[in-house]
Design an enzyme around this catalytic site. Structure first.
Site, PDB file in Angstrom:
ATOM      1  CE  LYS A 278      -3.849  -2.115   2.556  1.00 51.15           C
ATOM      2  NZ  LYS A 278      -4.870  -2.004   1.507  1.00 51.15           N
ATOM      3  NE  ARG A 353     -10.941  -9.527  -3.913  1.00 46.44           N
ATOM      4  CZ  ARG A 353     -11.170  -8.475  -4.680  1.00 46.44           C
ATOM      5  NH1 ARG A 353     -11.360  -8.619  -5.983  1.00 46.44           N
ATOM      6  NH2 ARG A 353     -11.211  -7.271  -4.162  1.00 46.44           N
TER       7      ARG A 353
END
Length: 511
Positions: A278, A353
């Protein structure tokens, strides 16, 4: 030097339960506690305040929702006028907001007293629940690591009309349970990631679950390898800490033929983005909240036995951090999920996910009527709906409607987004069954479509809380920091859950 886990309590709110009482108007000895008195924007002013509307107007108090005015009393505690707005619009949500405003206005008081005896138009049980939730959740603080924490609420008294005492008492009990669930979820999400690892969370769940009538199983790396949970193991590959899958079971007493609901939660204890690191900005400091979905499930399930939930509930918490290292999953790697589906990893920061896919498959392998997952899954959902509304998707409209109804009852708002299958092809892979991301647009929909691949037609709903899990500043009964969004919603959903009847999504939703 960072704080150490020795002596750190990640769930301080759980054992710090205030004394709660309901008394009839006229039977109250306030003592030194400031008492909140609700005042509408029109109509008579409660006699307890000892002032009229002209006096209030001189103090620029109009009675708008959330406005407060302290009125010192000679030789006694202050009375606090609390605005509730238009009396015709007063409902449980507005009452909760007003109770929160009162609690914030007396932010150092250890005992809170709120008079509900003048409330009309709101059922007394609803009023009692909303009042307790608003006061306790507004005063929530996570200060276990501070030398001088703010004083907690030790006692809470609700004043009711004599004929309403029993109904208000029922609502107050329910409100205390709901508030405890949200506070527990906040505690877990606020805990620093070095002090609350996946392994430590497994221990916390085992201890709390045993005390709350749950069966708890904690799966370590070897057990996950046996189960073939390639998503969770793949995300964990770059970490120095082991992963954990925490399985919680609640079964009501009596008839075994009850509705069965399974909850699946993303439990990324800290999300650096993995190899897809990030940006070096403020988002990094909030990434301890990436386990808010798992925290919401754990917190909600702690109260099921206390509230005599008539539904069988199973929870899967998929827990690991997502770190970059020489052993981390690489872009282009292919992971094999539980059940054999292969996934090409094209972005290591789309990890939630992956860990949830394993649990969704496991959930379908047992008898279940519906599956609901909850996750801080996509920044795209935050950009679409902002920080006060979560997204909800699903393959069964009846189940989605149950989620929406629970969200409305607890004022944790959701908005249904489409399962737009026309975008499914954007996740096709040349080397695997599916990629873990689609194109640059519709990222929240891509995530939902990915998860749908693993439920094999079981009624399923997905709640994306990426936007609602964190507050930059206090708002009504939400604190600054982690909000615990979803704990009350899931608790309410479980208590009211019904087996979904065949109700496929509309052609428009499925297009």
């Amino acid at each position: 030097m960072t704080a150490t886990a020795t002596g750190f309590d990640p769930v301080p709110s759980w054992t710090r339960v205030p004394e709660v009482a309901v008394v009839a108007a006229g039977d109250l000895d306030v003592g030194n506690a400031p008492m909140g008195v609700l005042v509408a924007a029109s109509g008579p002013v409660p006699e307890a305040l000892g002032v009229d509307r002209g006096d209030l107007a001189e103090a620029e108090f109009t009675g708008k929702l959330g406005q407060t005015l302290a009125l010192p009393q000679p030789g006694g505690p202050a009375l606090v006028a609390v605005g509730v707005g238009d009396p015709a619009e007063l409902d449980g949500d507005r009452l909760r907001d007003a109770a929160a405003a009162y609690a914030r206005a007396v932010g150092t008081a250890g005992r809170l007293v709120l008079a509900l005896d003048g409330v009309t138009g709101v059922p007394p049980e609803t009023a009692g629940q909303a009042a307790v939730e608003g006061m306790l959740l507004a005063r929530y603080r996570f200060e276990v690591l501070k030398k001088e924490p703010a004083p907690p609420v030790d006692a809470l008294t609700v004043v009711a009309a004599p004929d309403d005492v029993q109904a208000v008492r029922r609502g107050v009990g329910r409100g205390l349970a709901y508030a405890r669930a949200a506070a527990l979820a906040r505690d877990l999400a606020n805990s620093p990631p070095s002090l609350l690892t996946a392994e430590r969370l497994g221990g916390v769940a085992a201890q709390l679950g045993a005390d709350s009538g749950l069966t708890v199983e904690v799966y370590d790396r070897d057990a996950l390898t046996e189960l073939g949970c390639g998503g969770l193991l793949g995300v964990n590959a770059g970490s120095a800490d082991e992963p954990r899958m925490i399985k919680l079971r609640y079964r009501p007493e009596g008839d075994p033929d009850v509705p069965r609901l399974t909850l699946v939660g993303k439990g990324i204890m800290y999300d650096s983005g993995g190899i897809s690191l990030k940006p070096a900005d403020a988002v990094h400091a909030t990434m301890k909240n990436d386990m808010s979905g798992a925290a919401a499930i754990l917190a909600a399930m702690m109260l099921l036995r206390e509230l005599d939930c008539p539904v069988a509930v199973t929870g899967y918490l998929m827990c690991t951090d997502n770190m970059p290292s020489g052993t981390a999953v690489k872009l282009g790697d292919v992971l094999t999920m539980r059940g054999g589906t292969t996934v090409e990893v094209v972005n290591a920061d789309a990890e939630g996910r992956l860990v949830m896919a394993d649990a969704l498959v496991l959930a379908t392998e047992e008898p279940v009527d519906a599956i609901v997952d909850i996750a801080t899954l996509t920044g795209a959902c935050l950009r679409a709906l902002g920080a006060q509304i979560a997204g909800v998707f699903g393959n069964d409209q009846g189940l989605v409607d149950q989620v929406r109804a629970a969200a409305a009852r607890v004022d944790e708002q959701v908005w249904q987004l489409p399962m737009a299958h026309r975008y499914r092809g954007e996740m096709d892979s040349d080397v695997a069954d599916i990629k873990n991301m689609g194109g640059a647009n519709a990222a929240a929909i891509h995530a939902a479509l990915f998860l749908e691949q693993f439920v094999t037609g079981t009624p399923w709903a997905h709640i994306d809380i990426a936007g609602t899990a964190q507050n930059d500043k206090p708002r009504t009964w939400y604190p600054q920091g982690c909000t615990g969004f979803g704990a009350r919603l899931l608790l309410d959903l479980a208590l009211a859950f019904q087996r979904p009847q065949p109700a496929p999504l509309s052609a428009k939703e499925c297009a």
